[in-house]
Design a protein around this motif. Structure first.
Motif, short mmCIF file in Angstrom:
data_model
loop_
_atom_site.label_atom_id
_atom_site.label_comp_id
_atom_site.label_asym_id
_atom_site.label_seq_id
_atom_site.Cartn_x
_atom_site.Cartn_y
_atom_site.Cartn_z
N SER A 135 -0.70 16.96 11.54
CA SER A 135 0.35 15.42 11.14
C SER A 135 0.87 15.83 10.19
CB SER A 135 -1.05 14.26 10.66
OG SER A 135 -1.31 13.90 11.77
N THR A 136 2.18 16.18 9.91
CA THR A 136 3.29 15.85 8.83
C THR A 136 2.67 15.00 7.91
OG1 THR A 136 5.10 16.67 10.57
CG2 THR A 136 5.35 15.78 7.64
N PRO A 137 2.14 15.25 6.50
CA PRO A 137 1.95 14.31 5.74
C PRO A 137 3.08 13.40 5.17
CG PRO A 137 1.97 16.46 4.57
CD PRO A 137 2.53 16.98 6.11
N LEU A 138 2.69 12.45 4.59
CA LEU A 138 3.19 11.42 4.02
C LEU A 138 3.70 11.92 2.24
CD1 LEU A 138 3.01 7.78 5.74
CD2 LEU A 138 4.21 9.87 6.29
N ALA A 139 4.00 11.95 1.79
CA ALA A 139 4.36 11.99 0.03
C ALA A 139 5.71 12.22 -0.36
CB ALA A 139 4.05 13.60 0.45
N GLU A 140 5.90 12.30 -1.20
CA GLU A 140 7.02 12.15 -2.45
C GLU A 140 6.98 14.09 -2.35
OE1 GLU A 140 8.33 9.57 -4.60
OE2 GLU A 140 7.61 7.76 -3.44
N THR A 141 7.67 14.75 -2.27
CA THR A 141 7.85 16.02 -2.86
C THR A 141 9.63 16.81 -3.01
OG1 THR A 141 6.89 18.19 -2.40
CG2 THR A 141 7.60 16.58 -0.65
N LYS A 142 9.55 17.79 -3.45
CA LYS A 142 11.06 18.69 -3.14
C LYS A 142 10.63 19.64 -2.97
CE LYS A 142 9.72 20.75 -7.80
NZ LYS A 142 10.57 20.48 -9.65
N ILE A 143 12.21 20.29 -2.67
CA ILE A 143 12.70 21.82 -2.37
C ILE A 143 12.53 22.42 -3.58
CG2 ILE A 143 14.53 22.72 -1.42
CD1 ILE A 143 15.11 21.63 -0.40
N THR A 144 11.27 23.38 -3.08
CA THR A 144 10.87 24.66 -4.49
C THR A 144 11.51 25.37 -4.00
OG1 THR A 144 9.18 25.29 -2.67
CG2 THR A 144 9.02 23.26 -4.94
N GLN A 145 12.47 26.29 -3.11
CA GLN A 145 12.39 27.87 -2.82
C GLN A 145 13.48 27.61 -1.71
OE1 GLN A 145 9.54 30.50 -1.62
NE2 GLN A 145 11.46 32.31 -2.10
N LYS A 146 14.75 28.18 -1.18
CA LYS A 146 15.79 28.42 0.02
C LYS A 146 14.95 29.21 0.44
CE LYS A 146 19.36 26.07 -0.32
NZ LYS A 146 21.13 26.16 -0.88
N ILE A 147 14.82 29.58 1.84
CA ILE A 147 14.04 31.00 2.16
C ILE A 147 15.61 31.26 3.04
CG2 ILE A 147 13.16 32.94 2.49
CD1 ILE A 147 10.73 30.43 1.81
N PRO A 148 16.73 32.15 3.26
CA PRO A 148 17.30 32.82 4.19
C PRO A 148 16.56 33.31 5.20
CG PRO A 148 18.52 33.81 2.37
CD PRO A 148 16.87 32.82 1.81
N HIS A 149 16.79 33.62 6.70
CA HIS A 149 16.20 34.38 7.15
C HIS A 149 14.74 34.77 6.38
CE1 HIS A 149 20.66 35.43 8.53
NE2 HIS A 149 20.84 35.90 6.93
N PRO A 150 13.86 33.84 6.64
CA PRO A 150 12.69 34.37 6.55
C PRO A 150 11.64 34.82 7.47
CG PRO A 150 12.66 32.12 7.64
CD PRO A 150 14.26 32.72 7.88
N THR A 151 10.44 35.80 7.28
CA THR A 151 9.25 35.83 8.13
C THR A 151 8.60 34.56 8.16
OG1 THR A 151 8.54 37.21 5.29
CG2 THR A 151 9.66 38.09 6.69
N TRP A 152 7.96 35.31 8.83
CA TRP A 152 6.54 34.17 9.21
C TRP A 152 5.25 34.42 8.64
CZ3 TRP A 152 3.56 31.84 13.99
CH2 TRP A 152 2.68 31.13 13.76
N THR A 153 4.22 34.58 7.75
CA THR A 153 2.65 34.87 8.09
C THR A 153 2.35 33.61 8.72
OG1 THR A 153 3.33 36.40 5.62
CG2 THR A 153 1.16 36.05 6.32
N PRO A 154 1.68 34.10 9.91
CA PRO A 154 0.90 33.39 10.30
C PRO A 154 -1.25 33.00 9.33
CG PRO A 154 1.33 34.41 11.92
CD PRO A 154 1.60 35.35 11.01
N PRO A 155 -1.02 31.52 9.32
CA PRO A 155 -2.31 31.29 9.00
C PRO A 155 -3.45 31.22 9.60
CG PRO A 155 -1.47 29.08 9.27
CD PRO A 155 -0.07 30.23 9.31
#
Length: 328
Positions: A135-155
């Motif tokens: 589930s996507t959590p309910l929260a108040e947060t903010k954008i901390t980084q903008k990533i163009p052309h991201p790579t993905w490191t699967p957990p």
């Protein structure tokens, strides 16, 4: 289901994946005292249409189309079938600033700041959200980084899941057309959560992710270009939105997301939402039976539940974006 029907569905799905949107998702903020943007549209389908293709074309979510058109076959609607495009929205009942994500609605809103060239507009896009167990959590947060052309490191948890399905993942997925994060990603202050694009746009408007927020490629491109690091992000659960459209009190209901819904308090949740929305106007003309019918149908569109002829509104507030059809 016959083999022919499956072949038809697969062929139409391939056609739908190539669809491109033709309708903008930018609206002027409503004047003071009004809370609705957009307008419901009524179209007739072509023989090649599917809900996946229509969702991309009109920038709405797949589930939004299903809720608004429960009696239409989403894969083979047929030629000339009337279809409702649910493109009118009661704005969420929270501060209209930064990014607001309403989980039950599967929709994101962006309210540009005063120093933006887009100030006075609201941008809204359909999203894919976390599936059951993620589930996507309910929260108040903010954008901390903008990533163009991201790579993905699967957990490790996701790598394990894929390995068990016979679909092992590499340690790092390179940027490009096969990357599940798409071409742009916005990192949130919540550990491991992103707002990002997708290489599977047919999943927008569904519960398909591992908790992140997915957008159509063209929508994340637009949002990425406007939002900045530090932009506030408010992830809320408002299955029942109530607002004014001129002299009309309106209500928009969505099926509650059981995994992300706010805690139930002393009242039935929709009753509590309606009371909260009208607490500053105790004489508001609430049609409770009508409201209950709207909730029972939960078609995701604004419906009038009362009219206040004496309500004072700005002189230019003449538009009526509510949906006249639906539950009675």
């Amino acid at each position: 289901m016959s083999l022919l029907r499956w072949v038809l569905r697969l062929g139409l799905l391939w056609l739908s994946l190539a669809a491109t949107p033709v309708f903008a998702a930018a609206y002027d903020m409503p004047p003071p005292g009004s809370d609705i943007v957009g307008q419901v549209q009524h179209i007739k389908t072509q023989a090649s249409d599917t809900f996946v293709a229509l969702a991309r074309k009109y920038d709405v979510g797949y589930r939004e189309l299903r809720l608004a058109n429960p009696d239409v076959d989403p894969w083979l609607p047929g030629d000339g079938t009337p279809v409702v495009i649910p493109s009118a929205y009661v704005l969420p009942n929270v501060a209209h600033e930064g990014i607001v994500i309403n989980i039950p609605e599967m929709r994101i809103y962006y309210f540009p700041p005063e120093d933006s060239e887009y100030h006075g507009k609201v941008f809204t896009y359909p999203i894919g959200i976390g599936r059951q167990g993620w589930s996507t959590p309910l929260a108040e947060t903010k954008i901390t980084q903008k990533i163009p052309h991201p790579t993905w490191t699967p957990p490790a948890s996701i790598k394990k899941e894929h390995a068990e399905k016979g679909d092992p993942l590499p340690d790092v997925v390179a940027a490009g057309p096969n990357n599940p994060l798409g071409q742009y990603a916005l990192r949130l202050g919540l550990p491991a959560y992103l707002i990002h694009g997708t290489n599977k746009p047919q999943g927008i408007g569904m519960r398909v992710s591992h908790g992140c927020i997915r957008l159509f490629p063209e929508d994340i491109s637009a949002l990425f270009s406007m939002a900045s690091v530090g932009t506030a992000v408010n992830i809320v659960s408002e299955p029942y939105k109530v607002g004014w459209q001129g002299k009309q009190l309106t209500m928009e209901a969505h099926p509650p997301d059981a995994n992300g819904d706010a805690p139930v308090k002393s009242y039935t949740p929709w009753v509590q939402s309606l009371i909260a929305a009208t607490q500053d106007n105790p004489g508001a003309p609430v049609g409770w039976e009508r409201a209950e019918t709207v909730v029972q149908h939960s078609d995701g569109m604004p419906h009038t539940i009362g009219t206040d002829p004496s309500r004072e509104i700005p002189s230019d507030d003449t538009a009526d974006n509510t949906h006249d059809g639906g539950p009675d």
